[in-house]
Design a protein around this motif. Structure first.
Motif, PDB file in Angstrom:
ATOM      1  N   VAL A  41      36.242  40.949  30.684  1.00  0.00           N
ATOM      2  CA  VAL A  41      36.745  41.233  32.020  1.00  0.00           C
ATOM      3  C   VAL A  41      36.483  42.703  32.339  1.00  0.00           C
ATOM      4  CG1 VAL A  41      38.761  41.276  33.522  1.00  0.00           C
ATOM      5  CG2 VAL A  41      38.506  39.459  31.812  1.00  0.00           C
ATOM      6  N   GLU A  42      35.643  42.944  33.361  1.00  0.00           N
ATOM      7  CA  GLU A  42      35.318  44.321  33.736  1.00  0.00           C
ATOM      8  C   GLU A  42      36.481  44.924  34.514  1.00  0.00           C
ATOM      9  OE1 GLU A  42      32.776  46.169  33.000  1.00  0.00           O
ATOM     10  OE2 GLU A  42      31.670  44.614  31.886  1.00  0.00           O
ATOM     11  N   PRO A  43      36.939  46.101  34.126  1.00  0.00           N
ATOM     12  CA  PRO A  43      38.011  46.737  34.911  1.00  0.00           C
ATOM     13  C   PRO A  43      37.473  47.136  36.280  1.00  0.00           C
ATOM     14  CG  PRO A  43      37.123  48.269  33.293  1.00  0.00           C
ATOM     15  CD  PRO A  43      36.505  46.921  33.008  1.00  0.00           C
ATOM     16  N   PRO A  44      38.311  47.129  37.299  1.00  0.00           N
ATOM     17  CA  PRO A  44      37.835  47.526  38.634  1.00  0.00           C
ATOM     18  C   PRO A  44      37.354  48.966  38.620  1.00  0.00           C
ATOM     19  CG  PRO A  44      40.238  47.461  38.565  1.00  0.00           C
ATOM     20  CD  PRO A  44      39.750  46.855  37.282  1.00  0.00           C
ATOM     21  N   PRO A  45      36.298  49.268  39.382  1.00  0.00           N
ATOM     22  CA  PRO A  45      35.803  50.654  39.407  1.00  0.00           C
ATOM     23  C   PRO A  45      36.867  51.581  39.960  1.00  0.00           C
ATOM     24  CG  PRO A  45      34.832  49.370  41.183  1.00  0.00           C
ATOM     25  CD  PRO A  45      35.571  48.401  40.311  1.00  0.00           C
ATOM     26  N   PRO A  46      36.949  52.786  39.409  1.00  0.00           N
ATOM     27  CA  PRO A  46      37.952  53.727  39.916  1.00  0.00           C
ATOM     28  C   PRO A  46      37.649  54.116  41.355  1.00  0.00           C
ATOM     29  CG  PRO A  46      36.417  54.832  38.427  1.00  0.00           C
ATOM     30  CD  PRO A  46      36.118  53.369  38.340  1.00  0.00           C
TER      31      PRO A  46
END
Length: 275
Positions: A41-46
């Motif tokens: 699961v890719e974390p949302p881009p900052p």
């Protein structure tokens, strides 16, 4: 016989426990394999955060540029709202757009992440307003100034700087200041500019003849952040488009891009409105 039965029981029980252990281990390995097969699961881009600006003393300090020594700006004497700063974007425009608010005397350079860099500007006095959409089609450091005929007619002392006389060379007293961004509609020079000014005390006021002037240190900063063909929107208050009328025709500050200048290439017209 009794002993043999006990030993058989122990062996059977041991075998059961071993089998159970092996089964548990197999399930664990199987579970690990299943988990390992899942897509990470890719974390949302900052969220983009604009790098902070320098302090005012540094931003408005004396500058040596292009062979000229710009004096420092007494920023303490300027209303803080007209000093360069990062603010929440009030325009709703795409990042990279320049928006001039002629009511608030602010210029916004829209940045990603719902932010904008805001600069204070000086604008045309009553009767010399201008408005519309344009594109930055030419940029110049320490530009030459050639006042248009309409301006020379009002101020005959400017005739020595006419196009026929070669204009006024770039310098500390040049009305276009340290930088100029030349505004076009389609392939047509509007004759209006975003430019610097040595008159820092005019920022936040309506005293110039039809163009948007910035503190020289601010126009240098804006120039460096403005790529070719940047869209420019001039409005009477953010979100409200001004409408030019025959009775309020702006008189440009400049007579045109010098002959032989290399422009940034053809651009399509954003609007049919004429300055």
């Amino acid at each position: 016989m009794f002993t043999t039965d006990i030993e058989s029981y122990r062996l059977s029980r041991r075998g059961f426990l071993n089998a159970a252990a092996l089964g548990a281990a197999s399930i664990a390995v199987s579970a690990c394999a299943t988990v390992g097969q899942r897509q990470p699961v890719e974390p949302p881009p900052p969220a983009y955060v604009e790098p902070p600006l320098l302090d005012y003393a540094t931003m408005y300090a004396p500058v040596s540029d292009g062979g000229f020594d710009l004096p420092g700006i007494p920023y303490e004497k300027i209303d803080e709202q007209f000093l360069r700063q990062i603010v929440p974007d009030p325009t709703g425009q795409q990042p990279g757009t320049i928006v001039v608010d002629t009511v608030g005397h602010h210029l916004y350079l829209v940045r990603p992440g719902g932010q904008a860099i805001r600069y204070g500007v000086g604008l045309g006095r009553a009767g010399f307003e201008w408005s519309g959409d344009a594109v930055v089609q030419w940029k110049q450091k320490w530009p030459k100034w050639t006042p248009p005929e309409e301006m020379i007619a009002r101020q005959p002392e400017l005739a020595k700087y006419s196009a026929d006389n070669g204009g006024m060379p770039g310098g500390l007293k040049n009305p276009l200041g340290a930088r100029a961004l030349y505004l076009f509609q389609g392939n047509q020079d509007t004759l209006y500019r975003l430019h610097g000014s040595p008159e820092w005390n005019s920022i936040g006021k309506s005293v110039s003849s039809g163009c948007v002037r910035l503190i020289n240190q601010d126009i240098i900063d804006l120039y460096d952040r403005t790529p070719s063909k940047t869209p420019v929107i001039v409005s009477a208050g953010v979100g409200q488009q001004m409408v030019a009328t025959p009775n309020r025709k702006a008189i440009p500050i400049d007579s045109g891009v010098p002959e032989g200048s290399i422009l940034l290439g053809p651009v399509r017209a954003i609007t049919d409105q004429v300055f």
